[in-house]
Design a protein around this motif. Structure first.
Motif, PDB file in Angstrom:
ATOM      1  N   VAL A  87       0.844  -1.200   0.000  1.00 27.25           N
ATOM      2  CA  VAL A  87       0.000   0.000   0.000  1.00 27.25           C
ATOM      3  C   VAL A  87       0.880   1.250   0.000  1.00 27.25           C
ATOM      4  CG1 VAL A  87      -1.669   1.320   1.364  1.00 27.25           C
ATOM      5  CG2 VAL A  87      -1.992  -1.145   1.038  1.00 27.25           C
ATOM      6  N   TYR A  88       1.965   1.216   0.743  1.00 28.24           N
ATOM      7  CA  TYR A  88       2.880   2.360   0.824  1.00 28.24           C
ATOM      8  C   TYR A  88       3.392   2.777  -0.551  1.00 28.24           C
ATOM      9  CZ  TYR A  88       6.871   5.239   2.138  1.00 28.24           C
ATOM     10  OH  TYR A  88       7.771   6.275   2.264  1.00 28.24           O
ATOM     11  N   VAL A  89       3.685   1.792  -1.424  1.00 27.64           N
ATOM     12  CA  VAL A  89       4.202   2.126  -2.766  1.00 27.64           C
ATOM     13  C   VAL A  89       3.086   2.289  -3.793  1.00 27.64           C
ATOM     14  CG1 VAL A  89       6.416   1.018  -2.323  1.00 27.64           C
ATOM     15  CG2 VAL A  89       4.616  -0.269  -3.500  1.00 27.64           C
ATOM     16  N   GLY A  90       1.827   2.133  -3.370  1.00 27.67           N
ATOM     17  CA  GLY A  90       0.700   2.317  -4.278  1.00 27.67           C
ATOM     18  C   GLY A  90       0.333   1.098  -5.098  1.00 27.67           C
ATOM     19  N   MET A  91       0.797  -0.065  -4.678  1.00 19.60           N
ATOM     20  CA  MET A  91       0.449  -1.292  -5.414  1.00 19.60           C
ATOM     21  C   MET A  91      -1.061  -1.505  -5.448  1.00 19.60           C
ATOM     22  SD  MET A  91       1.664  -3.904  -7.129  1.00 19.60           S
ATOM     23  CE  MET A  91       3.305  -4.407  -6.642  1.00 19.60           C
ATOM     24  N   ASP A  92      -1.744  -1.095  -4.388  1.00 21.74           N
ATOM     25  CA  ASP A  92      -3.194  -1.257  -4.329  1.00 21.74           C
ATOM     26  C   ASP A  92      -3.916  -0.405  -5.368  1.00 21.74           C
ATOM     27  OD1 ASP A  92      -2.292   0.968  -2.793  1.00 21.74           O
ATOM     28  OD2 ASP A  92      -4.207   1.046  -1.749  1.00 21.74           O
ATOM     29  N   GLN A  93      -3.215   0.538  -5.973  1.00 21.74           N
ATOM     30  CA  GLN A  93      -3.805   1.367  -7.035  1.00 21.74           C
ATOM     31  C   GLN A  93      -3.752   0.679  -8.392  1.00 21.74           C
ATOM     32  OE1 GLN A  93      -5.297   4.360  -6.110  1.00 21.74           O
ATOM     33  NE2 GLN A  93      -4.808   3.485  -4.104  1.00 21.74           N
ATOM     34  N   VAL A  94      -2.906  -0.348  -8.521  1.00 18.83           N
ATOM     35  CA  VAL A  94      -2.741  -1.018  -9.818  1.00 18.83           C
ATOM     36  C   VAL A  94      -3.105  -2.500  -9.785  1.00 18.83           C
ATOM     37  CG1 VAL A  94      -1.010   0.630 -10.635  1.00 18.83           C
ATOM     38  CG2 VAL A  94      -0.268  -1.445  -9.437  1.00 18.83           C
ATOM     39  N   ALA A  95      -3.285  -3.059  -8.590  1.00 19.12           N
ATOM     40  CA  ALA A  95      -3.597  -4.485  -8.466  1.00 19.12           C
ATOM     41  C   ALA A  95      -4.305  -4.747  -7.147  1.00 19.12           C
ATOM     42  CB  ALA A  95      -2.314  -5.319  -8.525  1.00 19.12           C
ATOM     43  N   GLU A  96      -4.970  -5.865  -7.085  1.00 18.66           N
ATOM     44  CA  GLU A  96      -5.543  -6.318  -5.814  1.00 18.66           C
ATOM     45  C   GLU A  96      -4.387  -6.831  -4.959  1.00 18.66           C
ATOM     46  OE1 GLU A  96      -8.618  -9.721  -4.095  1.00 18.66           O
ATOM     47  OE2 GLU A  96      -8.101  -9.707  -6.223  1.00 18.66           O
ATOM     48  N   VAL A  97      -4.279  -6.365  -3.733  1.00 19.29           N
ATOM     49  CA  VAL A  97      -3.226  -6.805  -2.829  1.00 19.29           C
ATOM     50  C   VAL A  97      -3.845  -7.722  -1.785  1.00 19.29           C
ATOM     51  CG1 VAL A  97      -1.464  -6.093  -1.160  1.00 19.29           C
ATOM     52  CG2 VAL A  97      -1.913  -4.686  -3.193  1.00 19.29           C
ATOM     53  N   VAL A  98      -3.275  -8.919  -1.672  1.00 20.35           N
ATOM     54  CA  VAL A  98      -3.820  -9.929  -0.771  1.00 20.35           C
ATOM     55  C   VAL A  98      -2.718 -10.449   0.142  1.00 20.35           C
ATOM     56  CG1 VAL A  98      -4.895 -12.213  -0.679  1.00 20.35           C
ATOM     57  CG2 VAL A  98      -5.539 -10.614  -2.467  1.00 20.35           C
ATOM     58  N   SER A  99      -3.036 -10.587   1.414  1.00 21.69           N
ATOM     59  CA  SER A  99      -2.110 -11.182   2.375  1.00 21.69           C
ATOM     60  C   SER A  99      -2.187 -12.699   2.257  1.00 21.69           C
ATOM     61  CB  SER A  99      -2.518 -10.760   3.788  1.00 21.69           C
ATOM     62  OG  SER A  99      -1.910 -11.595   4.747  1.00 21.69           O
ATOM     63  N   ASN A 100      -1.046 -13.362   2.424  1.00 24.44           N
ATOM     64  CA  ASN A 100      -1.084 -14.825   2.401  1.00 24.44           C
ATOM     65  C   ASN A 100      -1.585 -15.389   3.733  1.00 24.44           C
ATOM     66  OD1 ASN A 100       1.109 -14.863   4.179  1.00 24.44           O
ATOM     67  ND2 ASN A 100       2.554 -15.660   2.675  1.00 24.44           N
ATOM     68  N   GLY A 101      -1.720 -14.533   4.716  1.00 30.10           N
ATOM     69  CA  GLY A 101      -2.334 -14.952   5.972  1.00 30.10           C
ATOM     70  C   GLY A 101      -1.375 -15.272   7.101  1.00 30.10           C
ATOM     71  N   LYS A 102      -0.103 -15.460   6.803  1.00 28.98           N
ATOM     72  CA  LYS A 102       0.846 -15.850   7.852  1.00 28.98           C
ATOM     73  C   LYS A 102       2.183 -15.129   7.676  1.00 28.98           C
ATOM     74  CE  LYS A 102      -1.615 -19.178   9.732  1.00 28.98           C
ATOM     75  NZ  LYS A 102      -2.139 -19.130  11.050  1.00 28.98           N
ATOM     76  N   PRO A 103       2.856 -14.820   8.785  1.00 29.14           N
ATOM     77  CA  PRO A 103       4.190 -14.239   8.703  1.00 29.14           C
ATOM     78  C   PRO A 103       5.268 -15.321   8.615  1.00 29.14           C
ATOM     79  CG  PRO A 103       3.452 -14.201  10.961  1.00 29.14           C
ATOM     80  CD  PRO A 103       2.331 -14.802  10.140  1.00 29.14           C
ATOM     81  N   VAL A 104       5.275 -16.055   7.514  1.00 21.82           N
ATOM     82  CA  VAL A 104       6.284 -17.093   7.297  1.00 21.82           C
ATOM     83  C   VAL A 104       6.991 -16.823   5.968  1.00 21.82           C
ATOM     84  CG1 VAL A 104       5.070 -18.868   8.618  1.00 21.82           C
ATOM     85  CG2 VAL A 104       4.665 -18.674   6.191  1.00 21.82           C
ATOM     86  N   PRO A 105       8.293 -17.122   5.899  1.00 25.02           N
ATOM     87  CA  PRO A 105       8.993 -16.947   4.622  1.00 25.02           C
ATOM     88  C   PRO A 105       8.494 -17.977   3.618  1.00 25.02           C
ATOM     89  CG  PRO A 105      10.465 -17.897   6.258  1.00 25.02           C
ATOM     90  CD  PRO A 105       9.173 -17.601   6.947  1.00 25.02           C
ATOM     91  N   GLY A 106       8.348 -17.569   2.399  1.00 25.72           N
ATOM     92  CA  GLY A 106       7.841 -18.479   1.374  1.00 25.72           C
ATOM     93  C   GLY A 106       6.325 -18.465   1.329  1.00 25.72           C
ATOM     94  N   THR A 107       5.793 -19.349   0.495  1.00 29.23           N
ATOM     95  CA  THR A 107       4.348 -19.480   0.338  1.00 29.23           C
ATOM     96  C   THR A 107       3.994 -20.940   0.589  1.00 29.23           C
ATOM     97  OG1 THR A 107       4.332 -17.677  -1.280  1.00 29.23           O
ATOM     98  CG2 THR A 107       2.407 -19.110  -1.247  1.00 29.23           C
ATOM     99  N   VAL A 108       3.680 -21.250   1.827  1.00 25.70           N
ATOM    100  CA  VAL A 108       3.373 -22.622   2.238  1.00 25.70           C
ATOM    101  C   VAL A 108       1.866 -22.812   2.108  1.00 25.70           C
ATOM    102  CG1 VAL A 108       3.532 -24.324   4.089  1.00 25.70           C
ATOM    103  CG2 VAL A 108       5.339 -22.580   3.813  1.00 25.70           C
ATOM    104  N   TYR A 109       1.452 -23.635   1.142  1.00 22.54           N
ATOM    105  CA  TYR A 109       0.039 -23.758   0.801  1.00 22.54           C
ATOM    106  C   TYR A 109      -0.834 -24.063   2.026  1.00 22.54           C
ATOM    107  CZ  TYR A 109      -4.220 -24.888  -1.688  1.00 22.54           C
ATOM    108  OH  TYR A 109      -5.519 -24.888  -2.128  1.00 22.54           O
ATOM    109  N   GLU A 110      -0.399 -24.986   2.847  1.00 23.03           N
ATOM    110  CA  GLU A 110      -1.201 -25.394   4.009  1.00 23.03           C
ATOM    111  C   GLU A 110      -1.425 -24.261   4.999  1.00 23.03           C
ATOM    112  OE1 GLU A 110       1.599 -27.039   2.937  1.00 23.03           O
ATOM    113  OE2 GLU A 110       0.488 -28.597   1.871  1.00 23.03           O
ATOM    114  N   LEU A 111      -0.579 -23.240   4.960  1.00 27.16           N
ATOM    115  CA  LEU A 111      -0.698 -22.113   5.893  1.00 27.16           C
ATOM    116  C   LEU A 111      -1.398 -20.899   5.298  1.00 27.16           C
ATOM    117  CD1 LEU A 111       2.871 -22.216   7.503  1.00 27.16           C
ATOM    118  CD2 LEU A 111       0.746 -23.224   8.382  1.00 27.16           C
ATOM    119  N   LEU A 112      -1.768 -20.972   4.028  1.00 23.72           N
ATOM    120  CA  LEU A 112      -2.398 -19.833   3.373  1.00 23.72           C
ATOM    121  C   LEU A 112      -3.817 -19.596   3.869  1.00 23.72           C
ATOM    122  CD1 LEU A 112      -1.367 -20.386  -0.371  1.00 23.72           C
ATOM    123  CD2 LEU A 112      -0.341 -18.822   1.287  1.00 23.72           C
ATOM    124  N   SER A 113      -4.229 -18.337   3.832  1.00 17.93           N
ATOM    125  CA  SER A 113      -5.625 -18.005   4.123  1.00 17.93           C
ATOM    126  C   SER A 113      -6.490 -18.588   3.003  1.00 17.93           C
ATOM    127  CB  SER A 113      -5.803 -16.485   4.173  1.00 17.93           C
ATOM    128  OG  SER A 113      -5.597 -15.922   2.879  1.00 17.93           O
TER     129      SER A 113
END
Length: 172
Positions: A87-113
Motif C-alpha cells: 500500500v505504501y508504494v501504491g500497489m493497491d492502485q494497480v492491483a488487488e493486494v492480498v495477504s497470504n495470511g501468515k508471517p512465514v517466509p515463502g508461500t506454504v500452501y497449508e498455511l495460506l488463508s
C-alpha cells in the motif's frame, strides 16, 4: 546472504545477459499472459515491491484485460513484503493486494488463508519471486513461473550456475 557488498551488487547489473533458456521461458510467459484472464504475482522482499509495481503497470499496459493480484506476507518476516509495504508504494492502485495470511517466509500452501488459496488455485498465470517461494512451491504440480537469484550452494548446484545467477524458470 548475510551482507551485500555494493561492488558485487552493481556488478550484477553489468553482466546481465539473457540465456537461451530464459528467452524461451520469457516467450512462454508472454504467451500465457496473452491468453490469461487472471495473473498472480507472489511478492518477495519489501525493497523489490517498488519494482513489482512497475512490472504490474507494464503487464497491464501490454495486457489491458488482465486482472492482476499481488500476494504478500501476512506479517513481518525477514525483509519480505507485507500489505503495508504494498500500500505504501501504491500497489493497491494497480492491483488487488492480498495477504497470504501468515508471517512465514515463502508461500506454504497449508498455511495460506482461504482467500490466498483461492487466488493460487485459480490464477491463469503465476509469477513467483524469490528462493523462499521457489522452495515452498516447486514440485507441487502447479504451472508457475519462478524468478530468483541463486544465492546459496544448494541452488547453484541444483541449476548448475555460478553464485548470484538470476533465474527465470517455468514449472508445469
Amino acid at each position: 546472504m548475510t551482507q551485500v557488498d555494493s561492488d558485487i551488487f552493481l556488478e550484477l547489473f553489468s553482466k546481465v545477459q539473457i540465456s537461451e533458456s530464459d528467452e524461451i521461458t520469457y516467450q512462454s510467459f508472454l504467451d500465457q499472459c496473452s491468453k490469461a484472464e487472471t495473473f498472480l504475482l507472489l511478492a518477495d522482499n519489501c525493497g523489490e515491491i517498488v519494482l513489482d509495481k512497475l512490472l504490474v503497470e507494464q503487464l497491464k499496459e501490454r495486457f489491458p484485460e488482465l486482472k492482476v493480484a499481488v500476494m504478500v506476507r501476512g506479517g513481518e518476516v525477514l525483509n519480505d513484503a507485507t500489505k503495508e509495504d504494498a500500500v505504501y508504494v501504491g500497489m493497491d492502485q494497480v492491483a488487488e493486494v492480498v495477504s497470504n495470511g501468515k508471517p512465514v517466509p515463502g508461500t506454504v500452501y497449508e498455511l495460506l488463508s482461504e482467500e490466498a488459496k483461492e487466488l493460487l488455485d485459480h490464477a491463469d498465470v503465476i509469477l513467483s519471486k524469490g528462493q523462499g517461494n521457489y522452495e515452498s512451491l516447486s514440485n507441487q504440480g502447479r504451472h508457475i513461473f519462478f524468478t530468483f537469484l541463486c544465492k546459496c550452494d544448494q541452488f547453484t548446484e541444483r541449476f548448475g550456475v555460478p553464485e548470484l545467477t538470476g533465474m527465470f524458470v517455468e514449472e508445469c
